[in-house]
Design a protein around this motif. Structure first.
Motif, PDB file in Angstrom:
ATOM      1  N   SER A  82      36.973 -46.395  11.467  1.00  0.00           N
ATOM      2  CA  SER A  82      36.389 -45.800  12.724  1.00  0.00           C
ATOM      3  C   SER A  82      37.023 -44.421  13.065  1.00  0.00           C
ATOM      4  N   VAL A  83      36.567 -43.559  13.833  1.00  0.00           N
ATOM      5  CA  VAL A  83      37.181 -42.260  13.945  1.00  0.00           C
ATOM      6  C   VAL A  83      38.582 -42.412  14.278  1.00  0.00           C
ATOM      7  N   GLN A  84      38.966 -43.383  15.107  1.00  0.00           N
ATOM      8  CA  GLN A  84      40.597 -43.289  15.718  1.00  0.00           C
ATOM      9  C   GLN A  84      41.346 -43.856  14.431  1.00  0.00           C
ATOM     10  N   ASN A  85      40.763 -44.661  13.546  1.00  0.00           N
ATOM     11  CA  ASN A  85      41.856 -44.943  12.341  1.00  0.00           C
ATOM     12  C   ASN A  85      41.439 -43.804  11.171  1.00  0.00           C
ATOM     13  N   ALA A  86      40.523 -42.991  11.231  1.00  0.00           N
ATOM     14  CA  ALA A  86      40.223 -42.081  10.215  1.00  0.00           C
ATOM     15  C   ALA A  86      41.286 -41.302   9.879  1.00  0.00           C
ATOM     16  N   PRO A  87      41.288 -40.601   8.800  1.00  0.00           N
ATOM     17  CA  PRO A  87      42.271 -39.480   8.683  1.00  0.00           C
ATOM     18  C   PRO A  87      42.261 -38.388   9.716  1.00  0.00           C
ATOM     19  N   ARG A  88      43.527 -37.793  10.109  1.00  0.00           N
ATOM     20  CA  ARG A  88      43.496 -36.991  10.855  1.00  0.00           C
ATOM     21  C   ARG A  88      42.296 -35.825  10.934  1.00  0.00           C
ATOM     22  N   GLY A  89      42.477 -35.241   9.775  1.00  0.00           N
ATOM     23  CA  GLY A  89      41.118 -34.132   9.523  1.00  0.00           C
ATOM     24  C   GLY A  89      39.789 -34.943   9.924  1.00  0.00           C
ATOM     25  N   VAL A  90      39.698 -36.247   9.534  1.00  0.00           N
ATOM     26  CA  VAL A  90      38.121 -36.611   9.796  1.00  0.00           C
ATOM     27  C   VAL A  90      38.044 -36.399  11.462  1.00  0.00           C
ATOM     28  N   GLN A  91      39.090 -37.130  11.961  1.00  0.00           N
ATOM     29  CA  GLN A  91      38.814 -37.140  13.636  1.00  0.00           C
ATOM     30  C   GLN A  91      38.561 -35.533  13.997  1.00  0.00           C
ATOM     31  N   ILE A  92      39.473 -34.737  13.599  1.00  0.00           N
ATOM     32  CA  ILE A  92      39.273 -33.284  14.008  1.00  0.00           C
ATOM     33  C   ILE A  92      37.927 -32.763  13.841  1.00  0.00           C
ATOM     34  N   LEU A  93      37.433 -32.900  12.343  1.00  0.00           N
ATOM     35  CA  LEU A  93      36.232 -32.435  12.213  1.00  0.00           C
ATOM     36  C   LEU A  93      35.085 -32.979  12.829  1.00  0.00           C
ATOM     37  N   SER A  94      35.197 -34.486  13.224  1.00  0.00           N
ATOM     38  CA  SER A  94      34.286 -35.177  14.045  1.00  0.00           C
ATOM     39  C   SER A  94      34.282 -34.946  15.538  1.00  0.00           C
ATOM     40  N   LEU A  95      35.372 -34.510  16.152  1.00  0.00           N
ATOM     41  CA  LEU A  95      35.445 -33.731  17.430  1.00  0.00           C
ATOM     42  C   LEU A  95      34.749 -32.271  17.484  1.00  0.00           C
ATOM     43  N   CYS A  96      35.145 -31.431  16.392  1.00  0.00           N
ATOM     44  CA  CYS A  96      34.469 -30.207  16.605  1.00  0.00           C
ATOM     45  C   CYS A  96      32.884 -30.214  16.384  1.00  0.00           C
ATOM     46  N   ASN A  97      32.641 -31.224  15.589  1.00  0.00           N
ATOM     47  CA  ASN A  97      31.112 -31.161  15.215  1.00  0.00           C
ATOM     48  C   ASN A  97      30.431 -31.815  16.402  1.00  0.00           C
ATOM     49  N   MET A  98      30.876 -32.702  17.324  1.00  0.00           N
ATOM     50  CA  MET A  98      30.433 -33.161  18.320  1.00  0.00           C
ATOM     51  C   MET A  98      30.299 -32.160  19.392  1.00  0.00           C
ATOM     52  N   PHE A  99      31.463 -31.263  19.463  1.00  0.00           N
ATOM     53  CA  PHE A  99      31.422 -30.113  20.632  1.00  0.00           C
ATOM     54  C   PHE A  99      30.302 -29.146  20.390  1.00  0.00           C
ATOM     55  N   LEU A 100      30.410 -28.698  19.037  1.00  0.00           N
ATOM     56  CA  LEU A 100      29.124 -27.915  18.789  1.00  0.00           C
ATOM     57  C   LEU A 100      27.620 -28.535  18.879  1.00  0.00           C
ATOM     58  N   ASP A 101      27.612 -29.508  18.585  1.00  0.00           N
ATOM     59  CA  ASP A 101      26.298 -30.471  18.492  1.00  0.00           C
ATOM     60  C   ASP A 101      25.770 -30.439  19.816  1.00  0.00           C
ATOM     61  N   GLU A 102      26.739 -30.930  20.928  1.00  0.00           N
ATOM     62  CA  GLU A 102      26.357 -31.093  22.258  1.00  0.00           C
ATOM     63  C   GLU A 102      25.914 -29.521  22.947  1.00  0.00           C
ATOM     64  N   MET A 103      26.656 -28.604  22.505  1.00  0.00           N
ATOM     65  CA  MET A 103      26.558 -27.255  23.161  1.00  0.00           C
ATOM     66  C   MET A 103      24.891 -26.698  22.766  1.00  0.00           C
ATOM     67  N   ALA A 104      24.763 -27.122  21.380  1.00  0.00           N
ATOM     68  CA  ALA A 104      23.596 -26.904  20.826  1.00  0.00           C
ATOM     69  C   ALA A 104      22.457 -27.488  21.581  1.00  0.00           C
ATOM     70  N   LYS A 105      22.686 -28.760  21.645  1.00  0.00           N
ATOM     71  CA  LYS A 105      21.552 -29.753  22.491  1.00  0.00           C
ATOM     72  C   LYS A 105      21.407 -29.109  23.979  1.00  0.00           C
ATOM     73  N   GLN A 106      22.421 -28.842  24.605  1.00  0.00           N
ATOM     74  CA  GLN A 106      22.450 -28.365  25.720  1.00  0.00           C
ATOM     75  C   GLN A 106      21.386 -27.033  26.006  1.00  0.00           C
ATOM     76  N   ALA A 107      21.699 -26.178  25.087  1.00  0.00           N
ATOM     77  CA  ALA A 107      21.006 -24.971  25.071  1.00  0.00           C
ATOM     78  C   ALA A 107      19.495 -25.147  24.648  1.00  0.00           C
ATOM     79  N   ARG A 108      19.406 -26.353  23.549  1.00  0.00           N
ATOM     80  CA  ARG A 108      17.999 -26.684  23.392  1.00  0.00           C
ATOM     81  C   ARG A 108      17.127 -26.972  24.610  1.00  0.00           C
ATOM     82  N   ASN A 109      17.902 -27.951  25.450  1.00  0.00           N
ATOM     83  CA  ASN A 109      17.129 -28.463  26.494  1.00  0.00           C
ATOM     84  C   ASN A 109      16.907 -27.543  27.431  1.00  0.00           C
ATOM     85  N   LEU A 110      17.785 -26.742  27.657  1.00  0.00           N
ATOM     86  CA  LEU A 110      17.349 -25.471  28.648  1.00  0.00           C
ATOM     87  C   LEU A 110      16.188 -24.616  28.051  1.00  0.00           C
TER      88      LEU A 110
END
Length: 1050
Positions: A570-598
């Motif tokens: 799981s992300v919680q038990n993943a290496p620290r780097g995987v958690q961080i990369l997952s968070l960054c990817n999620m933030f950028l993906d959500e921003m792009a989705k929001q822009a796409r919806n607009l």
């Protein structure tokens, strides 16, 4: 100087770093033991449960020899226990060793004291510590015959520190006076840092423009390092320090004042990462059992009430002030980056202040002890983080400017002033004199030119100053630093200046690192969602991905397994780097989705406006105008007049905002965030925010509804380039080119696939069944009268030009290949089996006719492609045309003498069991078969030729195209003469048709005139016959010889 006081600076530097490393290891052990998935298996194994409980109960004096029955199960696991618990055991041993050195060296140094306290408190929170240590020692004793040599001391330490604060209160009694003096020295620094927002505002703190006349003056302070010292750090010093030397609270008013101020400011302190210490409860529990401390207990309770009632609002107002102050500072520095030199102190103060408030909010929001939570929810936190990132970006970008300024400052001013101070010293021992002379010499020799090819490094100079402080602070020192305050102030200023020249990155980490967000992932994600939900804050949403760039600093070299941990469940038990990369990817993906919806919503609105301009909507307007002119009254009275297109652009009031205005505003805000940085480096991975938006736009606009409105959407999508630097042309190229394939990059059906399925499964199937005919004169398919009417009118389908206008590179071969290949396979099979006996005539002619219809259908698509494209006919300028040129021409919709798609399709059907000579023979027999079968078409009622449609109702006019194309493809593959084979076909077919004239049965010859015309169609439709006139005369002679009387309609 005493022996134990030598190299004090070096020891403290190493111990502080080691202390943080030990905290990291202990923290990870605690988290691992608290997670059932990561906990050592021996602690949760049901078979070992009784043995573990026995060890914990008897710890540390475990009688291993006399309790074989209870511990027998551990015998089998002893080697595995030694192997797997060694890391845990020796971490506890390292903590014990750290504790042993600490008392001799750190009683007057607050950082190390707090690290020591934190380490022991965190150790006491590991519930499984006794079980781990006991299990390891038992396995060690069973394996080696004796306990581990560190076990007795380690076991005793674990027992002694069951209540770590109480134990340390006893241990620090001898050092209370030294610790008290160190803490009381904060009485001028901490209150000044802990002011209210109103006091900051009245003092115009951090403002560069409040006093324009002094804007170029260097920012100075007598306590330079204290100006950007973390408030959180000072509060931990005060709270933990006065808990250990609590007697000072009863005797020193200054100590009591500091203590109360710290207790009123916060409800909890950060121990390490997300481990917190609840101040008031812990302090009250400790003091309530001490005689004579009732007044202190009441003080704690009063401070607790004050913190719960006022701390939240006080920190909220501070954040509000800092948002405006940092915005002003960032704006001024962006316009005048040269001010970063003289005003660098302001920048790092601003970063430190903002960092403290953000961390305070994060910590308290996750540990709320108050019913009202409004003060702990800040929807504008992204704005404060954004301005922090702006200041950090200015420092990184203009670092060379700052370096140049401070190198000149050190050599031109600091060196001169320090030299004067040193010269004026009345007493200066040799060791101290050598160090200070080296300071002056180092600064005097500095030159700006050195920075061009040489990296400045003042770490040695700073360590020397640390050594000098240690030498001059010990008892009976010849040169007491306390007696020469101006020297101390000057050296502190110089040390700050050296950091500006060689340690800007380290300074940014020291003053603005918020990697603690990595351990509050839920709160982090919640703040991000709140930011996106508030339109005015969406422009600052890039702050959250940028914060992920801080997280690399949260690891420590003493705990490498934190980075290389392999549990990926799981992300919680993943290496620290995987958690961080997952968070960054999620933030950028959500921003792009929001822009796409607009963008999608804007496109929808734009399509609605575009639809108002369609001709069908003007009918009512024209009707009203005509009726008005003729003075006819139509419609109901009072009926509102229909608004004309474009009326939405007429504004009488700037305050009127339409939905489209709101969408454009929201999009521009969000795109500002996406466009803020071209890329960012997170955990050795590069993220490009704009690519996320590009990817989402490609995915969104590959669906069929969009493709049908592609021109209406084009303007909106092109306008996105005004907001964010992305290549919309690339988006369209990728999307449209994918639509020419059967499936897009995500495996979804495309426009090509949808149209292909409809044409093959609906239109062409009805053609095969005789319900639809292809009329060359109309260049269209037309419904034929049938008993069961079709659900659509074939003649109303005029989509070829529309489709190809959208996709200039539409693969028109795809529709053709999917249907033709199957029928060619069947035709070759029939020719192989039945050609020698000339049976299955109707089957062969029917298949040839269907192939001809498909080829005609393909010709329509290619013609449409030629109408909307501008490709030159390359093959017409070449004497010998290679097959790859035909493929290029065919893809562009240009007519080819030889169909490359048919050649490829037939080549793939070659049989390994048949020789090339045999295959060539079969190809020749196929042509013979078709030629001798043509007379049978005359008996078909539907074979009558119609000049109006320039064809036959049963589509036999398509035979001409099928015969020419198949002959050209077959004899290209077998390297035969196409022209000779077609001449032979015409001769054989004309001879066969002569026999019709000898037939007496009228039903057999009813449409012989119509069939004769097929020969002319075959001759005229091929470019491969050199002398078409000769062959046409031959056909006419055969027709005349048959004594045919043409009907007047011919």
């Amino acid at each position: 100087m005493m022996t134990d006081q030598q190299k004090l600076a070096e020891k403290l530097t190493i111990l502080n770093d080691r202390g943080i490393g030990m905290l990291t290891r202990i923290y990870n052990i605690k988290k691992a033991c608290g997670d059932p998935k990561a906990k050592p298996s021996y602690l949760i194994d049901k078979n070992l449960e009784s043995a573990v409980k026995f060890i914990v109960r008897k710890f540390p004096a475990i009688e291993t020899r006399n309790n074989n029955q209870q511990l027998a199960q551990l015998q089998k696991e002893k080697s595995e226990i030694l192997k797997n618990l060694a890391l845990y055991y020796f971490t506890f041993v390292d903590v014990m060793e750290f504790k042993t050195v600490n008392f001799d060296l750190t009683k007057n140094y607050l950082d190390l004291v707090v690290t020591y306290i934190t380490l022991m408190m965190l150790l006491s929170r590991i519930e499984e510590r006794k079980a781990i240590i006991g299990l390891y020692n038992y396995a060690h004793e069973m394996t080696h015959g004796s306990s581990d040599r560190e076990y007795p001391r380690l076991g005793q330490m674990i027992v002694d520190y069951e209540n770590p604060l109480k134990k340390m209160m006893e241990e620090f009694v001898p050092h209370g006076k030294s610790l008290q003096d160190a803490l009381v020295s904060l009485q001028m620094v901490y209150p000044r840092r802990n002011l209210s927002a109103d006091q900051w505002r009245n003092a115009q703190l951090l403002s560069l423009i409040s006093a324009p006349s002094t804007m170029l003056n260097p920012a100075q302070s007598d306590t330079m390092p204290c100006e950007y010292l973390s408030l959180d750090t000072m509060e931990k010093w005060i709270v933990f320090g006065f808990i250990l030397c609590h007697a000072a609270l009863n005797t020193d008013p200054a100590a009591l004042s500091l203590w109360k101020l710290a207790l009123q400011s916060s409800s909890c302190l950060c121990l390490f990462r997300d481990e917190v210490f609840h101040i008031h409860k812990a302090a009250e529990d400790l003091f309530v059992n001490i005689r004579g401390y009732n007044k202190r207990v009441n003080d704690i309770r009063e401070c607790k009430e004050s913190a719960l009632s006022h701390a939240g609002s006080m920190h909220r107002e501070r954040r509000k002030f800092l948002r405006s102050a940092l915005k002003e500072l960032a704006t001024v520095l962006a316009d005048q980056p040269g001010l970063l030199g003289p005003k660098a102190l302001f920048v790092f103060m601003a970063l430190s202040f903002a960092r403290d408030e953000i961390i305070w909010l994060l910590r308290h929001a996750d540990n709320i002890q108050k019913k009202s939570t409004d003060d702990f929810i800040d929807k504008h936190i992204a704005e404060l983080i954004f301005y922090m990132e702006e200041l950090r970006a200015h420092v990184r970008k203009y670092g060379p400017v700052m370096q140049r300024y401070y190198v000149q400052y050190l050599s031109g001013f600091d060196a001169v002033v320090l030299n004067e101070l040193v010269q004026n010293l009345s007493v200066c021992p040799e060791d101290e004199s050598i160090i200070m002379s080296s300071f002056v010499n180092t600064m005097t020799s500095l030159s700006v030119k050195q920075g061009n090819g040489e990296v400045f490094d003042f770490r040695g100079m700073r360590l020397d100053w640390f050594r000098l402080q240690a030498y001059t602070s010990v008892s009976k020192a010849s040169l007491g630093l306390a007696d020469h305050r101006e020297l101390g102030k000057m050296m502190n200023t110089i040390i700050f200046h050296t950091k500006m020249a060689d340690s800007l990155v380290e300074m940014l980490v020291e003053t603005s690192d918020v990697s603690i967000f990595c351990f509050y992932s839920r709160a982090f994600e919640k703040m991000f969602q709140q930011c996106l939900e508030l339109p005015s804050q969406s422009r600052y949403s890039i702050s959250f991905p940028l914060l992920c760039t801080h997280f690399m600093s949260c690891t420590h070299e003493l705990c490498p397994e934190e980075v290389s941990h392999t549990d990926l469940e799981s992300v919680q038990n993943a290496p620290r780097g995987v958690q961080i990369l997952s968070l960054c990817n999620m933030f950028l993906d959500e921003m792009a989705k929001q822009a796409r919806n607009l963008i999608t919503d804007i496109c929808t609105e734009q399509c609605t406006l575009s639809d108002q301009l369609l001709p069908k909507h003007c009918a009512k307007t024209i009707s009203q105008a005509v009726n008005k002119k003729s003075k006819k009254q139509t419609g109901k009275k009072g009926e509102p007049e229909r608004e004309k297109p474009g009326v939405e652009s007429m504004r009488k009031n700037r305050l009127l905002v339409t939905n489209l205005d709101k969408l454009h505003t929201a999009l521009s805000e969000l795109c500002f965030s996406i466009n803020y940085v071209p890329n960012m480096m997170v955990w050795e991975h590069t993220f490009t925010p704009r690519e996320y938006l590009t990817s989402h736009l490609e995915i969104r606009f590959t669906n069929p509804p969009f493709m049908m409105s592609v021109r209406a959407y084009m303007t909106v999508l092109q306008s996105i380039e005004n907001y964010v630097q992305i290549d919309i042309t690339r988006v369209f190229n990728n999307v449209l080119l994918q639509q020419t394939q059967h499936l897009d990059s995500h495996g979804e059906p495309t426009i090509t696939s949808l149209y292909t399925n409809w044409y093959l499964e609906t239109l062409l199937r009805q053609v095969s069944n005789g319900h639809i005919a292809y009329f060359p004169a109309m260049k269209a398919f037309v419904n034929l009268p049938t008993e069961n009417e079709l659900t659509f009118n074939a003649e109303e389908i005029y989509l070829f030009r529309n489709i190809t206008q959208c996709f200039l590179q539409l693969d028109v071969d795809y529709i053709h290949n999917q249907s033709v290949i199957a029928r060619l396979n069947a035709l070759v099979f029939v020719s192989q089996k039945c050609a020698p006996c000339l049976s299955s005539v109707d089957s062969v002619l029917k298949r040839m006719t269907i192939i001809g219809v498909i080829l005609s259908f393909r010709s329509l698509a290619q013609e449409a492609l030629r109408d909307v494209s501008f490709y030159p006919d390359v093959s017409s300028h070449l004497t010998l045309v290679a097959m790859n040129v035909y493929e290029l021409s065919s893809a562009a919709g240009l007519p080819c003498e030889i169909d490359p798609a048919l050649v490829v399709a037939l080549s793939s059907q070659k049989s390994e069991n048949i020789s090339p000579e045999e295959e060539y023979k079969i190809a020749c027999l196929l042509m013979v078969f078709v030629a001798v079968s043509m007379p049978t078409l005359a008996s078909n009622v539907m074979s009558q030729y119609s000049p109006a449609i320039e064809g036959h109702c049963n589509n036999i006019h398509c035979l001409a195209k099928a015969i020419n194309q198949i002959a050209a493809a077959l004899f290209t593959i077998h390297k035969g003469s196409i022209e000779d084979r077609l001449k032979e076909f015409l001769a054989l077919a004309s001879s066969s048709l002569l026999k019709i004239g000898q037939e007496t049965d009228k039903s057999t010859t009813r449409n012989r005139e119509s069939v004769y015309l097929l020969l002319d169609m075959v001759s005229e439709s091929t470019p491969l016959l050199q002398d078409k006139t000769e062959h046409f005369i031959m056909v006419c002679n055969h027709i005349l010889c048959s004594s045919v009387n043409f009907d007047s309609k011919f």
